[in-house]
Design a protein around this motif. Structure first.
Motif, PDB file in Angstrom:
ATOM      1  N   ALA A   1     -29.346  43.318 -13.393  1.00 15.25           N
ATOM      2  CA  ALA A   1     -29.338  41.862 -13.378  1.00 15.25           C
ATOM      3  C   ALA A   1     -29.065  41.295 -11.993  1.00 15.25           C
ATOM      4  O   ALA A   1     -29.601  40.247 -11.616  1.00 15.25           O
ATOM      5  N   ALA A   2     -28.224  41.974 -11.224  1.00 21.06           N
ATOM      6  CA  ALA A   2     -27.861  41.494  -9.885  1.00 21.06           C
ATOM      7  C   ALA A   2     -27.360  42.666  -9.068  1.00 21.06           C
ATOM      8  O   ALA A   2     -26.909  43.677  -9.627  1.00 21.06           O
ATOM      9  N   MET A   3     -27.428  42.527  -7.762  1.00 26.82           N
ATOM     10  CA  MET A   3     -26.921  43.587  -6.899  1.00 26.82           C
ATOM     11  C   MET A   3     -26.374  43.020  -5.605  1.00 26.82           C
ATOM     12  O   MET A   3     -26.799  41.963  -5.133  1.00 26.82           O
ATOM     13  N   GLY A   4     -25.387  43.720  -5.050  1.00 22.48           N
ATOM     14  CA  GLY A   4     -24.854  43.433  -3.728  1.00 22.48           C
ATOM     15  C   GLY A   4     -24.982  44.689  -2.890  1.00 22.48           C
ATOM     16  O   GLY A   4     -24.766  45.798  -3.387  1.00 22.48           O
ATOM     17  N   PHE A   5     -25.335  44.546  -1.624  1.00 23.30           N
ATOM     18  CA  PHE A   5     -25.606  45.708  -0.784  1.00 23.30           C
ATOM     19  C   PHE A   5     -25.276  45.367   0.668  1.00 23.30           C
ATOM     20  O   PHE A   5     -25.074  44.195   1.026  1.00 23.30           O
TER      21      PHE A   5
ATOM     22  N   GLY B   1     -25.565  41.505   1.445  1.00 22.13           N
ATOM     23  CA  GLY B   1     -26.773  40.870   0.950  1.00 22.13           C
ATOM     24  C   GLY B   1     -26.683  40.836  -0.570  1.00 22.13           C
ATOM     25  O   GLY B   1     -26.200  41.797  -1.183  1.00 22.13           O
ATOM     26  N   VAL B   2     -27.091  39.764  -1.191  1.00 25.32           N
ATOM     27  CA  VAL B   2     -26.944  39.592  -2.642  1.00 25.32           C
ATOM     28  C   VAL B   2     -28.280  39.171  -3.234  1.00 25.32           C
ATOM     29  O   VAL B   2     -28.997  38.348  -2.643  1.00 25.32           O
ATOM     30  N   TYR B   3     -28.600  39.743  -4.386  1.00 28.57           N
ATOM     31  CA  TYR B   3     -29.819  39.324  -5.080  1.00 28.57           C
ATOM     32  C   TYR B   3     -29.553  39.316  -6.580  1.00 28.57           C
ATOM     33  O   TYR B   3     -29.065  40.297  -7.139  1.00 28.57           O
ATOM     34  N   THR B   4     -29.853  38.173  -7.210  1.00 30.53           N
ATOM     35  CA  THR B   4     -29.812  38.065  -8.666  1.00 30.53           C
ATOM     36  C   THR B   4     -31.244  37.923  -9.149  1.00 30.53           C
ATOM     37  O   THR B   4     -32.004  37.080  -8.661  1.00 30.53           O
ATOM     38  N   PHE B   5     -31.624  38.737 -10.114  1.00 36.36           N
ATOM     39  CA  PHE B   5     -33.011  38.764 -10.567  1.00 36.36           C
ATOM     40  C   PHE B   5     -33.293  37.583 -11.500  1.00 36.36           C
ATOM     41  O   PHE B   5     -32.403  37.112 -12.217  1.00 36.36           O
ATOM     42  N   PRO B   6     -34.532  37.078 -11.459  1.00 37.30           N
ATOM     43  CA  PRO B   6     -34.906  35.972 -12.350  1.00 37.30           C
ATOM     44  C   PRO B   6     -34.574  36.312 -13.805  1.00 37.30           C
ATOM     45  O   PRO B   6     -34.714  37.447 -14.238  1.00 37.30           O
ATOM     46  N   GLY B   7     -34.122  35.330 -14.516  1.00 39.50           N
ATOM     47  CA  GLY B   7     -33.709  35.539 -15.892  1.00 39.50           C
ATOM     48  C   GLY B   7     -32.223  35.764 -16.047  1.00 39.50           C
ATOM     49  O   GLY B   7     -31.682  35.679 -17.159  1.00 39.50           O
ATOM     50  N   PHE B   8     -31.548  36.050 -14.936  1.00 38.36           N
ATOM     51  CA  PHE B   8     -30.106  36.291 -14.982  1.00 38.36           C
ATOM     52  C   PHE B   8     -29.335  35.311 -14.092  1.00 38.36           C
ATOM     53  O   PHE B   8     -28.130  35.452 -13.925  1.00 38.36           O
TER      54      PHE B   8
ATOM     55  N   LEU C   1     -28.516  30.744   4.888  1.00 37.11           N
ATOM     56  CA  LEU C   1     -29.217  29.657   5.559  1.00 37.11           C
ATOM     57  C   LEU C   1     -28.691  28.313   5.061  1.00 37.11           C
ATOM     58  O   LEU C   1     -28.303  28.176   3.887  1.00 37.11           O
ATOM     59  N   ILE C   2     -28.720  27.315   5.917  1.00 36.08           N
ATOM     60  CA  ILE C   2     -28.246  25.985   5.543  1.00 36.08           C
ATOM     61  C   ILE C   2     -29.080  25.400   4.412  1.00 36.08           C
ATOM     62  O   ILE C   2     -28.611  24.551   3.647  1.00 36.08           O
ATOM     63  N   THR C   3     -30.308  25.891   4.253  1.00 35.10           N
ATOM     64  CA  THR C   3     -31.190  25.401   3.192  1.00 35.10           C
ATOM     65  C   THR C   3     -30.975  26.102   1.859  1.00 35.10           C
ATOM     66  O   THR C   3     -31.531  25.670   0.842  1.00 35.10           O
ATOM     67  N   ASN C   4     -30.208  27.179   1.827  1.00 29.49           N
ATOM     68  CA  ASN C   4     -30.037  27.976   0.604  1.00 29.49           C
ATOM     69  C   ASN C   4     -28.826  27.477  -0.178  1.00 29.49           C
ATOM     70  O   ASN C   4     -27.716  28.008  -0.071  1.00 29.49           O
ATOM     71  N   LEU C   5     -29.043  26.458  -0.983  1.00 32.69           N
ATOM     72  CA  LEU C   5     -27.931  25.830  -1.701  1.00 32.69           C
ATOM     73  C   LEU C   5     -27.356  26.740  -2.780  1.00 32.69           C
ATOM     74  O   LEU C   5     -26.146  26.705  -3.044  1.00 32.69           O
ATOM     75  N   SER C   6     -28.192  27.557  -3.423  1.00 34.21           N
ATOM     76  CA  SER C   6     -27.678  28.450  -4.462  1.00 34.21           C
ATOM     77  C   SER C   6     -26.725  29.481  -3.866  1.00 34.21           C
ATOM     78  O   SER C   6     -25.696  29.819  -4.461  1.00 34.21           O
ATOM     79  N   SER C   7     -27.043  29.980  -2.682  1.00 32.32           N
ATOM     80  CA  SER C   7     -26.156  30.928  -2.013  1.00 32.32           C
ATOM     81  C   SER C   7     -24.843  30.260  -1.614  1.00 32.32           C
ATOM     82  O   SER C   7     -23.770  30.868  -1.693  1.00 32.32           O
ATOM     83  N   GLN C   8     -24.914  29.001  -1.214  1.00 29.48           N
ATOM     84  CA  GLN C   8     -23.688  28.281  -0.874  1.00 29.48           C
ATOM     85  C   GLN C   8     -22.821  28.055  -2.111  1.00 29.48           C
ATOM     86  O   GLN C   8     -21.583  28.024  -2.015  1.00 29.48           O
ATOM     87  N   ARG C   9     -23.453  27.915  -3.272  1.00 29.51           N
ATOM     88  CA  ARG C   9     -22.665  27.776  -4.510  1.00 29.51           C
ATOM     89  C   ARG C   9     -21.911  29.068  -4.822  1.00 29.51           C
ATOM     90  O   ARG C   9     -20.799  29.023  -5.363  1.00 29.51           O
ATOM     91  N   VAL C  10     -22.494  30.206  -4.490  1.00 29.46           N
ATOM     92  CA  VAL C  10     -21.793  31.485  -4.671  1.00 29.46           C
ATOM     93  C   VAL C  10     -20.536  31.502  -3.811  1.00 29.46           C
ATOM     94  O   VAL C  10     -19.448  31.870  -4.272  1.00 29.46           O
ATOM     95  N   ALA C  11     -20.676  31.095  -2.550  1.00 24.19           N
ATOM     96  CA  ALA C  11     -19.524  31.048  -1.654  1.00 24.19           C
ATOM     97  C   ALA C  11     -18.440  30.113  -2.199  1.00 24.19           C
ATOM     98  O   ALA C  11     -17.244  30.419  -2.128  1.00 24.19           O
ATOM     99  N   ALA C  12     -18.871  28.978  -2.749  1.00 22.68           N
ATOM    100  CA  ALA C  12     -17.903  28.030  -3.301  1.00 22.68           C
ATOM    101  C   ALA C  12     -17.200  28.606  -4.528  1.00 22.68           C
ATOM    102  O   ALA C  12     -15.992  28.418  -4.711  1.00 22.68           O
TER     103      ALA C  12
ATOM    104  N   GLY D   1     -27.620  31.795 -12.609  1.00 19.85           N
ATOM    105  CA  GLY D   1     -26.792  30.739 -13.172  1.00 19.85           C
ATOM    106  C   GLY D   1     -25.637  31.228 -14.013  1.00 19.85           C
ATOM    107  O   GLY D   1     -24.965  30.427 -14.667  1.00 19.85           O
ATOM    108  N   ARG D   2     -25.356  32.531 -13.991  1.00 15.82           N
ATOM    109  CA  ARG D   2     -24.276  33.107 -14.811  1.00 15.82           C
ATOM    110  C   ARG D   2     -23.111  33.619 -13.974  1.00 15.82           C
ATOM    111  O   ARG D   2     -22.204  34.266 -14.512  1.00 15.82           O
ATOM    112  N   GLY D   3     -23.133  33.379 -12.690  1.00 20.45           N
ATOM    113  CA  GLY D   3     -22.040  33.834 -11.837  1.00 20.45           C
ATOM    114  C   GLY D   3     -22.131  35.292 -11.445  1.00 20.45           C
ATOM    115  O   GLY D   3     -21.157  35.854 -10.906  1.00 20.45           O
ATOM    116  N   LEU D   4     -23.287  35.920 -11.641  1.00 19.41           N
ATOM    117  CA  LEU D   4     -23.399  37.351 -11.355  1.00 19.41           C
ATOM    118  C   LEU D   4     -23.409  37.648  -9.861  1.00 19.41           C
ATOM    119  O   LEU D   4     -22.911  38.686  -9.422  1.00 19.41           O
TER     120      LEU D   4
END
Length: 243
Positions: A166-170, A182-189, A218-229, A191-194
């Protein structure tokens, strides 16, 4: 201390030549890297330029950055950016400019996860990856650009729903001085905090315990900034790449 961390971030992001130039982007398959990378924090700024940028341009760029007030707000350009772009443009056209946020990633974070998390430092995790390689990459990994077990950049951790990744960190960047996730959450998973869960798990890997850790976006990557928050990551600084 902040300037030392800024240098550690640069040292893990790039392979540097003996004269402090960018030789390559520090990835398992090295890339050329940007022509210029300026980073800043409340304690000050630093700039590094690629090995093929002319000496006169390097000297002029370093002089501009030396006069710049500490730049740590990625929402705004550093005041010298236009002049830096003009300098580089005299040698070759500037093709892209991008700003990023740089966060400190504390060690041993915790974040609740409702999925099983496997890690590269365990026999269970390594056995799972070996089985995955033998069976072949699932289609959703192939679609995301993960072509084989070599794309699981060590150290890593994955969140599984059943047997589905569902998600990975590397380790997007790793050096003796620092490491960056680096973090990647796969489509379908999503919005769950993974992404937050695998980031927290990654921060506790023993291989990373003796070096500072960073999380950048990146300053344009709002979803990644939500992870940091979600993780409450401390804002550290800002970066701008000119290619």
């Amino acid at each position: 201390m902040s300037l030392d961390l800024l240098k550690a971030n640069v040292g893990s992001t790039f392979g540097l030549s003996v004269d402090g130039r960018i030789a390559f982007e520090n990835e398992p398959a090295p890339l050329p890297g940007p022509r210029l990378f300026l980073s800043g924090c409340r304690a000050g700024n630093q700039v590094v330029l690629r090995h093929d940028v002319g000496a006169a341009t390097v000297q002029a760029a370093e002089a501009l950055v030396a006069r710049e007030a500490p730049w740590f707000d990625a929402a705004a350009d550093p005041t010298c950016l236009d002049d830096l772009i003009t300098l580089l443009g005299r040698e070759a056209p500037v093709e892209s400019v991008s700003r990023s946020l740089i966060y400190r990633l504390p060690h041993d974070l915790t974040f609740p996860a409702d999925l099983r998390i496997l890690r590269s430092d365990t026999a269970e995790g390594l056995g799972w990856l070996a089985n995955l390689a033998q069976a072949g990459m699932p289609q959703h990994l192939l679609d995301a650009g993960f072509l084989g077990e070599g794309d699981f950049w060590t150290p890593w951790c994955v969140a599984l729903e059943g047997e589905t990744i569902a998600a990975m960190g590397f380790a997007a960047r790793i050096a003796s001085c620092a490491a960056e996730i680096g973090v990647y959450t796969f489509p379908g998973f999503r919005g769950r905090g993974l992404a937050a869960a695998v980031t927290a798990a990654w921060s506790g890997l023993p291989e990373l315990a003796d070096r500072p850790l960073f999380y950048s976006t990146l300053i344009t990557n709002l979803s990644s900034q939500r992870v940091a928050a979600r993780l409450g990551l401390p804002a550290f600084g800002a970066g701008v790449r000119v290619s």
